[in-house]
Design a protein around this motif. Structure first.
Motif, PDB file in Angstrom:
ATOM      1  N   LEU A 104       0.859  -1.179   0.000  1.00 15.07           N
ATOM      2  CA  LEU A 104       0.000   0.000   0.000  1.00 15.07           C
ATOM      3  C   LEU A 104       0.894   1.227   0.000  1.00 15.07           C
ATOM      4  O   LEU A 104       1.861   1.300   0.766  1.00 15.07           O
ATOM      5  CB  LEU A 104      -0.906   0.014   1.230  1.00 15.07           C
ATOM      6  CG  LEU A 104      -1.968  -1.069   1.297  1.00 15.07           C
ATOM      7  CD1 LEU A 104      -2.732  -0.981   2.619  1.00 15.07           C
ATOM      8  CD2 LEU A 104      -2.928  -0.967   0.129  1.00 15.07           C
ATOM      9  N   VAL A 105       0.564   2.167  -0.861  1.00 11.12           N
ATOM     10  CA  VAL A 105       1.302   3.424  -0.951  1.00 11.12           C
ATOM     11  C   VAL A 105       0.365   4.512  -0.446  1.00 11.12           C
ATOM     12  O   VAL A 105      -0.741   4.689  -0.978  1.00 11.12           O
ATOM     13  CB  VAL A 105       1.741   3.723  -2.401  1.00 11.12           C
ATOM     14  CG1 VAL A 105       2.594   4.988  -2.447  1.00 11.12           C
ATOM     15  CG2 VAL A 105       2.479   2.534  -3.005  1.00 11.12           C
ATOM     16  N   ASP A 106       0.799   5.209   0.605  1.00 12.48           N
ATOM     17  CA  ASP A 106      -0.018   6.290   1.145  1.00 12.48           C
ATOM     18  C   ASP A 106       0.016   7.492   0.209  1.00 12.48           C
ATOM     19  O   ASP A 106       0.939   7.621  -0.607  1.00 12.48           O
ATOM     20  CB  ASP A 106       0.459   6.641   2.551  1.00 12.48           C
ATOM     21  CG  ASP A 106       0.143   5.526   3.543  1.00 12.48           C
ATOM     22  OD1 ASP A 106      -0.952   4.920   3.439  1.00 12.48           O
ATOM     23  OD2 ASP A 106       0.980   5.261   4.422  1.00 12.48           O
ATOM     24  N   PRO A 107      -0.989   8.383   0.294  1.00  9.46           N
ATOM     25  CA  PRO A 107      -1.114   9.487  -0.669  1.00  9.46           C
ATOM     26  C   PRO A 107       0.158  10.310  -0.897  1.00  9.46           C
ATOM     27  O   PRO A 107       0.424  10.716  -2.027  1.00  9.46           O
ATOM     28  CB  PRO A 107      -2.245  10.336  -0.087  1.00  9.46           C
ATOM     29  CG  PRO A 107      -3.110   9.326   0.606  1.00  9.46           C
ATOM     30  CD  PRO A 107      -2.134   8.354   1.224  1.00  9.46           C
ATOM     31  N   ALA A 108       0.948  10.519   0.122  1.00 11.02           N
ATOM     32  CA  ALA A 108       2.184  11.296  -0.071  1.00 11.02           C
ATOM     33  C   ALA A 108       3.144  10.600  -1.033  1.00 11.02           C
ATOM     34  O   ALA A 108       3.973  11.256  -1.669  1.00 11.02           O
ATOM     35  CB  ALA A 108       2.866  11.544   1.270  1.00 11.02           C
ATOM     36  N   GLY A 109       3.017   9.295  -1.181  1.00 11.77           N
ATOM     37  CA  GLY A 109       3.891   8.533  -2.061  1.00 11.77           C
ATOM     38  C   GLY A 109       3.490   8.566  -3.522  1.00 11.77           C
ATOM     39  O   GLY A 109       4.238   8.096  -4.381  1.00 11.77           O
ATOM     40  N   PHE A 110       2.293   9.101  -3.803  1.00 14.53           N
ATOM     41  CA  PHE A 110       1.855   9.242  -5.198  1.00 14.53           C
ATOM     42  C   PHE A 110       1.200  10.597  -5.419  1.00 14.53           C
ATOM     43  O   PHE A 110       0.270  10.746  -6.189  1.00 14.53           O
ATOM     44  CB  PHE A 110       0.929   8.085  -5.630  1.00 14.53           C
ATOM     45  CG  PHE A 110      -0.341   7.938  -4.833  1.00 14.53           C
ATOM     46  CD1 PHE A 110      -1.497   8.596  -5.205  1.00 14.53           C
ATOM     47  CD2 PHE A 110      -0.377   7.131  -3.709  1.00 14.53           C
ATOM     48  CE1 PHE A 110      -2.676   8.453  -4.484  1.00 14.53           C
ATOM     49  CE2 PHE A 110      -1.558   6.975  -2.978  1.00 14.53           C
ATOM     50  CZ  PHE A 110      -2.703   7.646  -3.368  1.00 14.53           C
ATOM     51  N   ALA A 111       1.749  11.605  -4.747  1.00 14.75           N
ATOM     52  CA  ALA A 111       1.176  12.957  -4.832  1.00 14.75           C
ATOM     53  C   ALA A 111       1.266  13.520  -6.245  1.00 14.75           C
ATOM     54  O   ALA A 111       0.326  14.172  -6.718  1.00 14.75           O
ATOM     55  CB  ALA A 111       1.869  13.888  -3.838  1.00 14.75           C
ATOM     56  N   SER A 112       2.357  13.258  -6.932  1.00 16.39           N
ATOM     57  CA  SER A 112       2.476  13.758  -8.309  1.00 16.39           C
ATOM     58  C   SER A 112       1.916  12.717  -9.274  1.00 16.39           C
ATOM     59  O   SER A 112       1.885  11.518  -8.970  1.00 16.39           O
ATOM     60  CB  SER A 112       3.941  14.045  -8.654  1.00 16.39           C
ATOM     61  OG  SER A 112       4.653  12.828  -8.812  1.00 16.39           O
ATOM     62  N   ASP A 113       1.504  13.182 -10.435  1.00 20.86           N
ATOM     63  CA  ASP A 113       1.000  12.259 -11.456  1.00 20.86           C
ATOM     64  C   ASP A 113       2.093  11.303 -11.910  1.00 20.86           C
ATOM     65  O   ASP A 113       1.833  10.132 -12.188  1.00 20.86           O
ATOM     66  CB  ASP A 113       0.435  13.034 -12.652  1.00 20.86           C
ATOM     67  CG  ASP A 113      -0.883  13.736 -12.314  1.00 20.86           C
ATOM     68  OD1 ASP A 113      -1.535  13.359 -11.320  1.00 20.86           O
ATOM     69  OD2 ASP A 113      -1.242  14.666 -13.058  1.00 20.86           O
ATOM     70  N   ALA A 114       3.341  11.786 -11.951  1.00 25.68           N
ATOM     71  CA  ALA A 114       4.453  10.923 -12.360  1.00 25.68           C
ATOM     72  C   ALA A 114       4.684   9.800 -11.349  1.00 25.68           C
ATOM     73  O   ALA A 114       4.929   8.650 -11.739  1.00 25.68           O
ATOM     74  CB  ALA A 114       5.717  11.744 -12.534  1.00 25.68           C
ATOM     75  N   ALA A 115       4.589  10.115 -10.070  1.00 29.22           N
ATOM     76  CA  ALA A 115       4.769   9.088  -9.034  1.00 29.22           C
ATOM     77  C   ALA A 115       3.644   8.059  -9.108  1.00 29.22           C
ATOM     78  O   ALA A 115       3.896   6.856  -9.030  1.00 29.22           O
ATOM     79  CB  ALA A 115       4.829   9.722  -7.651  1.00 29.22           C
ATOM     80  N   LEU A 116       2.415   8.512  -9.281  1.00 33.17           N
ATOM     81  CA  LEU A 116       1.287   7.593  -9.402  1.00 33.17           C
ATOM     82  C   LEU A 116       1.473   6.698 -10.625  1.00 33.17           C
ATOM     83  O   LEU A 116       1.327   5.476 -10.530  1.00 33.17           O
ATOM     84  CB  LEU A 116      -0.032   8.360  -9.513  1.00 33.17           C
ATOM     85  CG  LEU A 116      -1.235   7.461  -9.694  1.00 33.17           C
ATOM     86  CD1 LEU A 116      -2.042   7.369  -8.413  1.00 33.17           C
ATOM     87  CD2 LEU A 116      -2.098   7.926 -10.826  1.00 33.17           C
ATOM     88  N   ALA A 117       1.827   7.282 -11.761  1.00 34.28           N
ATOM     89  CA  ALA A 117       2.026   6.508 -12.985  1.00 34.28           C
ATOM     90  C   ALA A 117       3.149   5.490 -12.808  1.00 34.28           C
ATOM     91  O   ALA A 117       3.072   4.367 -13.320  1.00 34.28           O
ATOM     92  CB  ALA A 117       2.324   7.436 -14.163  1.00 34.28           C
ATOM     93  N   GLY A 118       4.183   5.852 -12.065  1.00 35.45           N
ATOM     94  CA  GLY A 118       5.287   4.931 -11.826  1.00 35.45           C
ATOM     95  C   GLY A 118       4.857   3.715 -11.031  1.00 35.45           C
ATOM     96  O   GLY A 118       5.229   2.575 -11.357  1.00 35.45           O
ATOM     97  N   TRP A 119       4.043   3.923 -10.014  1.00 33.64           N
ATOM     98  CA  TRP A 119       3.541   2.790  -9.226  1.00 33.64           C
ATOM     99  C   TRP A 119       2.607   1.924 -10.057  1.00 33.64           C
ATOM    100  O   TRP A 119       2.682   0.695 -10.012  1.00 33.64           O
ATOM    101  CB  TRP A 119       2.854   3.279  -7.956  1.00 33.64           C
ATOM    102  CG  TRP A 119       3.820   3.665  -6.887  1.00 33.64           C
ATOM    103  CD1 TRP A 119       4.101   4.918  -6.438  1.00 33.64           C
ATOM    104  CD2 TRP A 119       4.650   2.778  -6.130  1.00 33.64           C
ATOM    105  NE1 TRP A 119       5.062   4.868  -5.460  1.00 33.64           N
ATOM    106  CE2 TRP A 119       5.404   3.558  -5.243  1.00 33.64           C
ATOM    107  CE3 TRP A 119       4.836   1.393  -6.123  1.00 33.64           C
ATOM    108  CZ2 TRP A 119       6.328   3.012  -4.350  1.00 33.64           C
ATOM    109  CZ3 TRP A 119       5.742   0.839  -5.226  1.00 33.64           C
ATOM    110  CH2 TRP A 119       6.476   1.641  -4.361  1.00 33.64           C
TER     111      TRP A 119
END
Length: 109
Positions: free
Chosen positions: A79-94
């Motif tokens: 599980l990735v908490d919101p701070a870990g996918f705050a940017s669109d690039a971070a979300l896309a990476g996960w």
């Protein structure tokens, strides 16, 4: 547990043009490719299937924690908490990590 609709919409947007399905289960919205769950939204967290080989390494990343099934960790999922996918690039990476893992599995039905 309800899932965060805004996070679900961000995941959907990151998957535009890709072949995927959505399925509600375990109180989450799960994203499937080739019949396998690769990501999902549980509450506000992003669930990502990283596989057992990459599990420990994924847990060393900021804002990442084990996904629990009852009291036991679901090895292979984090599980990735919101701070870990705050940017669109971070979300896309996960999301890409999850897609890459299931790409190596045989397709289901």
């Amino acid at each position: 547990m309800a899932y965060d609709q805004a996070t679900a919409e961000r995941v959907q947007k990151s998957l535009l043009g890709r072949d995927f399905a959505e399925r509600k289960m375990m109180g989450a919205l799960c994203f499937m490719a080739r019949g396998h769950m690769f990501a999902g939204v549980m509450g506000e967290a992003l669930m990502v299937r990283v596989g057992s080989d990459a599990y420990e390494a994924a847990l060393t990343k900021p804002h990442v924690r084990p996904m629990l099934m009852g009291t036991r960790p679901a090895t292979g999922f984090v599980l990735v908490d919101p701070a870990g996918f705050a940017s669109d690039a971070a979300l896309a990476g996960w999301v890409q990590r999850g897609l890459e893992f299931v790409a190596g599995l045989p397709a289901k039905g």
